[in-house]
Design a protein around this motif. Structure first.
Motif, PDB file in Angstrom:
ATOM      1  N   ARG A   1       0.458  14.576   7.580  1.00 22.84           N
ATOM      2  CA  ARG A   1       1.001  13.371   6.959  1.00 22.84           C
ATOM      3  C   ARG A   1       2.089  13.679   5.941  1.00 22.84           C
ATOM      4  O   ARG A   1       2.462  12.801   5.155  1.00 22.84           O
ATOM      5  CB  ARG A   1      -0.160  12.625   6.294  1.00 22.84           C
TER       6      ARG A   1
ATOM      7  N   LEU B   1       0.832  -1.210   0.000  1.00 23.65           N
ATOM      8  CA  LEU B   1       0.000   0.000   0.000  1.00 23.65           C
ATOM      9  C   LEU B   1       0.869   1.263   0.000  1.00 23.65           C
ATOM     10  O   LEU B   1       1.064   1.926   1.007  1.00 23.65           O
ATOM     11  CB  LEU B   1      -0.955  -0.036   1.189  1.00 23.65           C
TER      12      LEU B   1
ATOM     13  N   ARG C   1     -10.418  14.278   7.674  1.00 23.86           N
ATOM     14  CA  ARG C   1     -10.004  13.784   6.352  1.00 23.86           C
ATOM     15  C   ARG C   1     -11.064  12.939   5.657  1.00 23.86           C
ATOM     16  O   ARG C   1     -11.005  12.734   4.451  1.00 23.86           O
ATOM     17  CB  ARG C   1      -8.678  13.019   6.441  1.00 23.86           C
TER      18      ARG C   1
HETATM   19  C1  BGC Z   1      -4.393   5.085   5.474  1.00 21.78           C
HETATM   20  C2  BGC Z   1      -3.780   4.376   4.286  1.00 21.78           C
HETATM   21  C3  BGC Z   1      -3.389   2.980   4.676  1.00 21.78           C
HETATM   22  C4  BGC Z   1      -4.635   2.263   5.196  1.00 21.78           C
HETATM   23  C5  BGC Z   1      -4.359   0.825   5.625  1.00 21.78           C
HETATM   24  C6  BGC Z   1      -5.506   4.285   6.130  1.00 21.78           C
HETATM   25  O1  BGC Z   1      -5.882   4.846   7.335  1.00 21.78           O
HETATM   26  O2  BGC Z   1      -4.876   6.343   5.077  1.00 21.78           O
HETATM   27  O3  BGC Z   1      -2.670   5.075   3.809  1.00 21.78           O
HETATM   28  O4  BGC Z   1      -2.815   2.311   3.604  1.00 21.78           O
HETATM   29  O5  BGC Z   1      -5.112   2.953   6.330  1.00 21.78           O
HETATM   30  O6  BGC Z   1      -3.596   0.794   6.763  1.00 21.78           O
END
Ligand code: BGC
Length: 739
Positions: A119, A105, A163
């Motif tokens: 972030r 990811l 967000r």
């Molecule tokens: C984040 C992502 C992350 C996902 C899985 C979300 O809260 O924004 O960037 O990949 O969680 O952990």
């Protein structure tokens, strides 16, 4: 998976299809065993694997398997080195293969719009070109190893507060040129297997339900053929998301998501074709990734740790180094100060948080590499005041040749999930820096931080080394640079303003809980400071070296649709080092809102002392384009552009003008609304003005009349005020447009 995806699709029931478009749990897609459809594992994150074996969460709360923690994106971006990013991607790909992870990811490629965005550490830059180039290299690296990436977060996810709901309100040109740009580059150049759709709405429409974004732009315009998955919990309406082109809801709401999709199809609210399209894309991805599984997925953690060290040290940015306080000399007596020296902050908080293989301590590395070192803690990272600690550090500072003071933000002030409200370091650290610099002339501040830091003590210290979040080799890498084993070559990928109020989003960032208005438009980062002639603390692209570089002989030659630049770069100092040659383009031509200049190429070049290299850089059409909202297309205008080559955005060493003669004509049609001033400016109309009655009279009227500016600010349809007849005006317009 043995069967062809198209054939499999025919055998699936509606319920089975609906089960495939959402996750089965936090980290897995749904398997359908009777049809031999396996599930895929998806795992964070950009700077190392965060594979959770036990209790799962998306916020980095529970422990994951041990993995190498590479430098965060904020640091690695400063390498300005595509090869380094590809190498990082390949190593992450190895790690993912060895842990049976199909999709990593990352990378996070959101633009750093405000220095307060919580972030920022997970993203590369304020500049879309740099982000696109580095992101593409990273994606190629990971996918070379048979692992898919998830390019995130699509799109305009530039703040953390609210967000899930705050709408990013952006006009189309900045959306295209700044926020979508890196996504477009990477989709076209590196073909990511997946894209992660962000939490936020864009101009009022939730991204996860935005068909224009997910289908029209991403697939139809850019040709993306992978799958779109949701950020964790981003989907509000499962069926509406499928309809928009969002293929995989993660982690999904279990049966509730499936039921919603089934019912929407049964009630004709969702076309089964839309669902089939998503299912087919998912099946193809599963097939592709199971075919890619490597036979020898083992990886050597020690070797990866060493690579992480090289990546980190080659990215650190020497911001200031008056009187060459660095590198540390062998006989320097050193005082090391700061809790962060011994207990470093090496990574960001939240979903990218890795259970690091082994985190090294800067203090231990300094102590084992240098003979005369004393340490004082100086302050508590948790901000508790402690006079005793600071007094001891002050006393020791009086006796040392040099003080290396580690400072930075604790994770409690800087993480995924919330924005910052200040760029100032904790008060106890700022005070200590100020006090120590009053008793010692050779203070080196080493920063560990997620994003921009304000420096009220800037003029009191001679040296500042920016190490951002360096990953698990923070100890070795920092010492490598301090002592000069590695000559720093990192360049800032974001502007450090003098004050937070100077930044272009100061009036709007986090001003409302409902709307985030991107009123600065195109003027993000250096594009703004340049235009405002507002000197930043440190400009975009800035970074010093222990050597010096000279730039000479810029030539630009047009060849087969490209411009080929050559520049002679010499290392004029005493040690080997690398310089990032940066190429900016300044559009002198188009009649539009435009930045002073924009980064359009860069090349990192290594030189031994006294070595000279001819650096060749190619600029293609994309370097001259802007997005024409009326035509809904990219456009290049004929005319003049400056090619500016330099060592930072504020340190341009060589400039050369080029003329483009292949794009759109810059000159719009002459109409009765055209102003006299615009006619007088045009080279192509000079003859007409000199030879026609209309032109001659106009010239005489304007001549050196003190009212010439006022007269020029009259459109042709009002030229009667200057004594012209409508017929004369019409005849002139017709002739002008014959050109
Ligand atoms: C984040 C992502 C992350 C996902 C899985 C979300 O809260 O924004 O960037 O990949 O969680 O952990």
């Amino acid at each position: 998976m043995n069967q062809d995806p198209e054939k499999l699709l025919e055998q699936l029931s509606l319920e089975e299809k609906a089960s495939l478009v959402s996750g089965t749990d936090f980290w897995y897609t749904t398997a359908i065993e009777c049809l031999d459809i396996p599930s895929l594992n998806l795992t964070d994150g950009p700077a190392g694997l965060r594979k959770q074996a036990g209790d799962s969460d998306a916020l980095g709360l529970n422990k994951s398997v041990e993995a190498i923690n590479f430098p965060a994106a904020n640091l690695i971006a400063c390498s300005f080195d595509r090869k380094a990013l590809q190498e990082l991607g390949e190593r992450l790909g190895n790690a993912a293969q060895s842990e049976d992870v199909s999709i990593l990811l990352g990378p996070g490629i959101n633009i750093k719009r405000s220095p307060l965005a919580g972030r920022n550490f997970e993203f590369f830059s304020e500049d879309p070109y740099l982000t696109g180039e580095l992101g593409a290299a990273y994606v190629k690296g990971v996918q070379n190893k048979g692992v898919g990436v998830s390019l995130k977060h699509f799109v305009a996810n530039n703040r953390e507060n609210q967000r899930f709901t705050v709408s990013s309100n952006i006009e189309e040109r900045p959306l295209r040129e700044i926020y979508l740009h890196a996504f477009e580059t990477i989709v076209k150049d590196a073909h990511p297997y997946t894209i992660m759709c962000s939490y936020n709405p864009l101009n009022g429409v939730l991204n996860a339900q935005n068909r224009t974004l997910l289908t029209d732009i991403l697939r139809n315009e850019w040709g993306f053929d992978g799958i779109v998955l949701s950020d964790w919990g981003a989907v509000a309406d499962s069926a509406a998301s499928v309809q928009a082109g969002m293929d995989l809801e993660m982690p999904g709401k279990g049966k509730a998501s499936q039921q919603a999709v089934v019912e929407a199809v049964q009630n004709n609210q969702l076309a089964v074709e839309d669902l089939d399209n998503s299912v087919l894309r998912i099946l193809k991805l599963i097939q592709q990734l199971t075919d890619n599984a490597q036979t020898d997925p083992s990886y050597d953690k020690e070797k990866q740790h060493e690579l992480a060290r090289v990546l980190a040290s080659n990215s650190m940015v020497l911001l200031k180094n008056d009187e060459q306080v660095l590198p540390i000399k062998e006989d320097d007596s050193l005082l090391v100060v700061g809790e962060l020296a011994d207990n470093p902050r090496s990574q960001g908080g939240g979903s990218s948080h890795v259970n690091a293989y082994k985190v090294s301590s800067p203090l231990e590395n300094i102590q084992s590499g240098h003979s005369n070192v004393h340490f004082e803690q100086g302050y508590h990272l948790d901000q508790t005041a402690d006079k005793n600690l600071s007094s001891k550090a002050l006393e020791a500072a009086k006796k040392a040749d040099k003080v290396v003071l580690f400072a930075g933000f604790p994770e409690s002030l800087e993480s995924e999930g919330f924005d910052k409200d200040s760029l100032l370091l904790p008060e106890n650290q700022n005070r200590l820096i100020q006090e120590i610099s009053q008793v010692n002339d050779n203070v080196v501040v080493v920063l560990q931080n997620g994003s921009v830091v304000a420096m009220p003590w800037i003029h009191q210290v001679k040296t500042i080394l920016e190490t951002y979040l360096a990953g698990e080799t923070v100890g070795e890498a920092t010492w490598d640079v301090l002592k000069g084993t590695v000559n720093p070559s990192g360049k800032l990928a974001e502007t450090f303003p003098q004050r937070v109020e100077d930044n272009p989003t100061a009036l709007t960032f986090n001003a409302s809980t409902i709307d985030e208005n991107y009123r600065e438009g195109l003027f993000v980062g250096y594009r703004y400071y340049d235009k405002k002639k507002l000197a930043p603390l440190f400009p975009f692209g800035h970074g010093l070296s222990y050597t010096t570089f000279a730039y000479q002989d810029l030539t630009v030659e047009e060849k087969e649709n490209n411009f080929i630049l050559t520049v002679t770069l010499s290392n004029t100092g005493k040690v080997a080092g690398s310089e990032v040659v940066q190429v900016y383009i300044s559009n002198q031509t188009s009649n539009i809102e435009k930045p002073e200049k924009e980064l359009k190429q860069f090349e990192k070049v290594y030189l031994e002392p006294n070595e000279t290299k001819k650096v060749k850089i190619v600029l293609d059409d994309s370097a001259f384009m802007w997005y024409n909202v009326d035509k809904k297309d990219w456009q290049i205008d004929d005319g003049s552009y400056l090619v500016q080559v330099g060592s930072s955005s504020a340190d341009i060493r060589l400039t050369q003008e080029v003329t483009i003669q292949k794009g759109t004509k810059t000159h719009p049609e002459v109409t009765s609304d055209t102003y006299i001033a615009d006619i007088m400016k045009r080279d192509d109309l000079k003859d007409l003005i000199a030879t026609t009655e209309f032109g001659k009279t106009l010239n005489n009227l304007i001549g050196d009349d003190s009212n010439s500016k006022m007269l020029e600010n009259i459109p042709l349809r009002a030229a009667e005020m200057m004594g012209f007849s409508p017929a004369q005006v019409k005849a002139f317009i017709d002739k002008a447009n014959e050109k």
